[in-house]
Design a protein around this motif. Structure first.
Motif, PDB file in Angstrom:
ATOM      1  N   SER A 103       0.829  -1.203   0.000  1.00  0.00           N
ATOM      2  CA  SER A 103       0.000   0.000   0.000  1.00  0.00           C
ATOM      3  C   SER A 103       0.864   1.254   0.000  1.00  0.00           C
ATOM      4  CB  SER A 103      -0.917   0.013   1.225  1.00  0.00           C
ATOM      5  OG  SER A 103      -1.636   1.226   1.288  1.00  0.00           O
ATOM      6  N   THR A 104       0.481   2.216  -0.844  1.00  0.00           N
ATOM      7  CA  THR A 104       1.202   3.491  -0.900  1.00  0.00           C
ATOM      8  C   THR A 104       0.394   4.618  -0.273  1.00  0.00           C
ATOM      9  OG1 THR A 104       0.322   3.897  -3.131  1.00  0.00           O
ATOM     10  CG2 THR A 104       2.493   2.837  -2.964  1.00  0.00           C
ATOM     11  N   HIS A 105      -0.826   4.309   0.162  1.00  0.00           N
ATOM     12  CA  HIS A 105      -1.674   5.315   0.799  1.00  0.00           C
ATOM     13  C   HIS A 105      -1.983   4.858   2.231  1.00  0.00           C
ATOM     14  CE1 HIS A 105      -2.307   6.039  -3.523  1.00  0.00           C
ATOM     15  NE2 HIS A 105      -2.463   7.303  -3.167  1.00  0.00           N
ATOM     16  N   ASN A 106      -0.974   4.932   3.061  1.00  0.00           N
ATOM     17  CA  ASN A 106      -1.125   4.498   4.454  1.00  0.00           C
ATOM     18  C   ASN A 106      -1.590   5.657   5.326  1.00  0.00           C
ATOM     19  OD1 ASN A 106      -0.168   1.880   3.876  1.00  0.00           O
ATOM     20  ND2 ASN A 106       1.933   2.638   3.898  1.00  0.00           N
ATOM     21  N   HIS A 107      -2.570   5.388   6.132  1.00  0.00           N
ATOM     22  CA  HIS A 107      -3.133   6.421   6.996  1.00  0.00           C
ATOM     23  C   HIS A 107      -2.562   6.315   8.407  1.00  0.00           C
ATOM     24  CE1 HIS A 107      -6.092   7.511   3.937  1.00  0.00           C
ATOM     25  NE2 HIS A 107      -6.304   6.210   3.758  1.00  0.00           N
ATOM     26  N   MET A 108      -2.801   7.339   9.175  1.00  0.00           N
ATOM     27  CA  MET A 108      -2.366   7.345  10.563  1.00  0.00           C
ATOM     28  C   MET A 108      -3.158   6.299  11.352  1.00  0.00           C
ATOM     29  SD  MET A 108      -2.175  10.704  12.983  1.00  0.00           S
ATOM     30  CE  MET A 108      -1.343  11.594  11.683  1.00  0.00           C
ATOM     31  N   SER A 109      -2.490   5.580  12.243  1.00  0.00           N
ATOM     32  CA  SER A 109      -3.153   4.490  12.964  1.00  0.00           C
ATOM     33  C   SER A 109      -4.231   5.006  13.922  1.00  0.00           C
ATOM     34  CB  SER A 109      -2.119   3.672  13.743  1.00  0.00           C
ATOM     35  OG  SER A 109      -1.579   4.433  14.811  1.00  0.00           O
ATOM     36  N   LYS A 110      -3.980   6.156  14.549  1.00  0.00           N
ATOM     37  CA  LYS A 110      -4.913   6.774  15.512  1.00  0.00           C
ATOM     38  C   LYS A 110      -5.283   5.819  16.646  1.00  0.00           C
ATOM     39  CE  LYS A 110      -6.863  10.294  12.498  1.00  0.00           C
ATOM     40  NZ  LYS A 110      -8.064  10.923  11.940  1.00  0.00           N
ATOM     41  N   ARG A 111      -4.313   5.018  17.061  1.00  0.00           N
ATOM     42  CA  ARG A 111      -4.490   4.196  18.262  1.00  0.00           C
ATOM     43  C   ARG A 111      -3.871   4.930  19.436  1.00  0.00           C
ATOM     44  NH1 ARG A 111      -5.102  -2.088  17.997  1.00  0.00           N
ATOM     45  NH2 ARG A 111      -6.576  -2.226  16.276  1.00  0.00           N
ATOM     46  N   GLY A 112      -4.054   4.416  20.621  1.00  0.00           N
ATOM     47  CA  GLY A 112      -3.450   5.065  21.779  1.00  0.00           C
ATOM     48  C   GLY A 112      -4.306   6.199  22.313  1.00  0.00           C
ATOM     49  N   SER A 113      -3.656   7.130  22.974  1.00  0.00           N
ATOM     50  CA  SER A 113      -4.363   8.207  23.669  1.00  0.00           C
ATOM     51  C   SER A 113      -4.760   9.332  22.710  1.00  0.00           C
ATOM     52  CB  SER A 113      -3.475   8.778  24.774  1.00  0.00           C
ATOM     53  OG  SER A 113      -4.028   9.978  25.290  1.00  0.00           O
ATOM     54  N   PRO A 114      -6.055   9.579  22.519  1.00  0.00           N
ATOM     55  CA  PRO A 114      -6.482  10.689  21.662  1.00  0.00           C
ATOM     56  C   PRO A 114      -6.120  12.046  22.262  1.00  0.00           C
ATOM     57  CG  PRO A 114      -8.371   9.712  22.777  1.00  0.00           C
ATOM     58  CD  PRO A 114      -7.201   8.831  23.060  1.00  0.00           C
ATOM     59  N   TYR A 115      -6.055  12.112  23.598  1.00  0.00           N
ATOM     60  CA  TYR A 115      -5.688  13.371  24.265  1.00  0.00           C
ATOM     61  C   TYR A 115      -4.232  13.727  23.978  1.00  0.00           C
ATOM     62  CZ  TYR A 115     -10.001  12.519  26.880  1.00  0.00           C
ATOM     63  OH  TYR A 115     -11.313  12.284  27.224  1.00  0.00           O
ATOM     64  N   LEU A 116      -3.365  12.711  24.020  1.00  0.00           N
ATOM     65  CA  LEU A 116      -1.952  12.939  23.717  1.00  0.00           C
ATOM     66  C   LEU A 116      -1.790  13.334  22.256  1.00  0.00           C
ATOM     67  CD1 LEU A 116       1.045  12.829  24.404  1.00  0.00           C
ATOM     68  CD2 LEU A 116       0.996  10.370  23.938  1.00  0.00           C
ATOM     69  N   ARG A 117      -2.478  12.640  21.384  1.00  0.00           N
ATOM     70  CA  ARG A 117      -2.389  12.938  19.951  1.00  0.00           C
ATOM     71  C   ARG A 117      -2.856  14.365  19.657  1.00  0.00           C
ATOM     72  NH1 ARG A 117      -4.433   8.666  18.631  1.00  0.00           N
ATOM     73  NH2 ARG A 117      -6.615   9.185  18.354  1.00  0.00           N
ATOM     74  N   HIS A 118      -3.943  14.772  20.286  1.00  0.00           N
ATOM     75  CA  HIS A 118      -4.474  16.119  20.081  1.00  0.00           C
ATOM     76  C   HIS A 118      -3.490  17.176  20.577  1.00  0.00           C
ATOM     77  CE1 HIS A 118      -7.271  19.547  21.231  1.00  0.00           C
ATOM     78  NE2 HIS A 118      -7.469  19.402  19.951  1.00  0.00           N
ATOM     79  N   ALA A 119      -2.897  16.955  21.751  1.00  0.00           N
ATOM     80  CA  ALA A 119      -1.952  17.916  22.313  1.00  0.00           C
ATOM     81  C   ALA A 119      -0.701  18.040  21.437  1.00  0.00           C
ATOM     82  CB  ALA A 119      -1.560  17.493  23.732  1.00  0.00           C
ATOM     83  N   ILE A 120      -0.216  16.913  20.932  1.00  0.00           N
ATOM     84  CA  ILE A 120       0.979  16.938  20.084  1.00  0.00           C
ATOM     85  C   ILE A 120       0.681  17.641  18.760  1.00  0.00           C
ATOM     86  CG2 ILE A 120       2.548  15.482  18.732  1.00  0.00           C
ATOM     87  CD1 ILE A 120       2.549  13.510  21.048  1.00  0.00           C
ATOM     88  N   PHE A 121      -0.503  17.401  18.198  1.00  0.00           N
ATOM     89  CA  PHE A 121      -0.845  18.042  16.934  1.00  0.00           C
ATOM     90  C   PHE A 121      -1.045  19.545  17.094  1.00  0.00           C
ATOM     91  CE2 PHE A 121      -1.088  14.246  14.476  1.00  0.00           C
ATOM     92  CZ  PHE A 121      -1.082  14.688  13.156  1.00  0.00           C
ATOM     93  N   LEU A 122      -1.598  19.966  18.213  1.00  0.00           N
ATOM     94  CA  LEU A 122      -1.715  21.394  18.464  1.00  0.00           C
ATOM     95  C   LEU A 122      -0.333  22.042  18.522  1.00  0.00           C
ATOM     96  CD1 LEU A 122      -4.553  21.764  21.162  1.00  0.00           C
ATOM     97  CD2 LEU A 122      -4.600  22.501  18.774  1.00  0.00           C
ATOM     98  N   ALA A 123       0.587  21.376  19.228  1.00  0.00           N
ATOM     99  CA  ALA A 123       1.956  21.892  19.324  1.00  0.00           C
ATOM    100  C   ALA A 123       2.645  21.864  17.958  1.00  0.00           C
ATOM    101  CB  ALA A 123       2.751  21.070  20.334  1.00  0.00           C
ATOM    102  N   ALA A 124       2.397  20.798  17.183  1.00  0.00           N
ATOM    103  CA  ALA A 124       3.008  20.680  15.859  1.00  0.00           C
ATOM    104  C   ALA A 124       2.505  21.772  14.926  1.00  0.00           C
ATOM    105  CB  ALA A 124       2.713  19.302  15.263  1.00  0.00           C
ATOM    106  N   THR A 125       1.222  22.110  15.027  1.00  0.00           N
ATOM    107  CA  THR A 125       0.656  23.188  14.214  1.00  0.00           C
ATOM    108  C   THR A 125       1.299  24.520  14.565  1.00  0.00           C
ATOM    109  OG1 THR A 125      -1.452  22.006  14.097  1.00  0.00           O
ATOM    110  CG2 THR A 125      -1.481  24.351  13.557  1.00  0.00           C
ATOM    111  N   THR A 126       1.496  24.757  15.870  1.00  0.00           N
ATOM    112  CA  THR A 126       2.169  25.987  16.313  1.00  0.00           C
ATOM    113  C   THR A 126       3.594  26.037  15.776  1.00  0.00           C
ATOM    114  OG1 THR A 126       0.850  25.989  18.350  1.00  0.00           O
ATOM    115  CG2 THR A 126       2.838  27.340  18.337  1.00  0.00           C
ATOM    116  N   CYS A 127       4.303  24.919  15.849  1.00  0.00           N
ATOM    117  CA  CYS A 127       5.683  24.857  15.356  1.00  0.00           C
ATOM    118  C   CYS A 127       5.757  25.099  13.848  1.00  0.00           C
ATOM    119  CB  CYS A 127       6.295  23.491  15.668  1.00  0.00           C
ATOM    120  SG  CYS A 127       6.574  23.178  17.425  1.00  0.00           S
TER     121      CYS A 127
END
Length: 318
Positions: A242-266
């Motif tokens: 597969s060449t169109h692999n998506h993000m797994s989105k497993r684990g903590s959604p709160y952690l993922r959201h916080a990291i993405f907010l920080a990544a957007t700021t960066c």
């Protein structure tokens, strides 16, 4: 003395326990205890009759607040325990049988047998402050979402509704402000330097720290990336890749959201990771794909800062 593995299936009013001897890998005992001090003392008596506490391996699934009292009791009794991701136990059970039997008795035995197959990584001591911090940051996230909901409704409100919605907004603002003070107070109890990373503020740092917990649980940054659910899925079979692999989105959604907010700021502000974002965009990557790449790189930085317990150094990480 022989080593014993104890799997505990956590529930609201009672816990099912299964004890397996490492010597012959057979079930020594199964017992149901109440979720109170009397039940915990009953379990402690059984444990002391088996072996030295150092030869006991205790594990149970991560089930939010239902296990909190037991965790505090075990820590005060100088016993170690390991929290297990429920997904791992579910996959382990599937690998052992085709039957879809789901009972508390079966689950506690599965946890005990799974413990025998992995490296025992006991939960860090003094976890109560981390749990309190997680409760506060998750409550704050809930209030922020409520405020956003009311903010959208205000745009289509009549005059009477408008006054009610504004009052609710003001009430939520005061609650969030009070929570921020408490979060800061708990965050300062930890020797943590996540706030020194550009793009991560105090609240973001507290959220990330609370969701990650003990960094020693993760053997490398890739494990933390997977825990946050920002690792790509892999699909391959025979000649197909597969060449169109998506993000797994497993684990903590709160952690993922916080990291993405920080990544957007960066990605859009003065930060060493801003150049990395621009590089991905220049390669023709979509904005979200480029932000995801920044999030993964940021997660490796978070891992290093927590592992080394040192402030962020741009030259070292970027």
């Amino acid at each position: 003395m022989s080593m014993y593995f104890i799997g505990i299936d956590i529930s609201k009013y009672k816990h099912d326990c299964c004890i397996i001897s490492a010597a012959n890998q057979k079930v020594v005992s199964k017992v149901i205890i109440k979720n109170n001090k009397a039940g915990f003392n009953e379990l402690l008596t059984i444990i002391h009759s088996l072996a030295n506490p150092a030869d006991i391996r205790i594990g149970f699934e991560s089930t939010a607040h239902y296990a909190l009292n037991l965790e505090l009791f075990l820590e005060n009794s100088l016993l170690t325990f390991m929290e297990v991701n429920p997904v791992l136990i579910s996959e382990y059970k599937k690998s052992k049988t085709l039957r879809r039997t789901k009972t508390d008795s079966v689950d506690c035995e599965s946890i005990a047998r799974w413990l025998m197959t992995v490296e025992y990584k006991p939960h860090s001591k003094g976890f109560y402050h981390a749990y309190s911090l997680k409760s506060l940051t998750r409550l704050r996230d809930k209030l922020i979402r409520q405020r956003s909901f009311y903010l959208v409704k205000i745009t289509n409100a009549f005059s009477f509704q408008l006054k009610q919605l504004i009052d609710r907004m003001n009430f939520l603002d005061k609650q969030i402000e009070a929570l921020d003070c408490q979060i800061l107070e708990y965050y300062e109890k930890f020797d943590c330097y996540l706030h020194t990373i550009p793009g991560i503020g105090i609240i973001g740092a507290a959220t990330i720290l609370a969701e990650i917990g003990d960094i020693s649980r993760f053997k490398n940054s890739s494990a933390l990336v997977a825990f946050a659910g920002i690792d790509p899925t892999v699909r391959q079979s025979g000649e197909f890749n597969s060449t169109h692999n998506h993000m797994s989105k497993r684990g903590s959604p709160y952690l993922r959201h916080a990291i993405f907010l920080a990544a957007t700021t960066c990605s859009f502000h003065n930060s060493p990771l801003n150049a990395y974002y621009k590089k991905k965009r220049d390669q023709g990557k979509h904005h979200l794909t480029a932000t995801g790449a920044v999030a993964r790189k940021l997660t490796t930085i978070i891992y290093a800062v927590l592992r080394d317990s040192k402030p962020y150094e741009p030259k070292k990480f970027c």
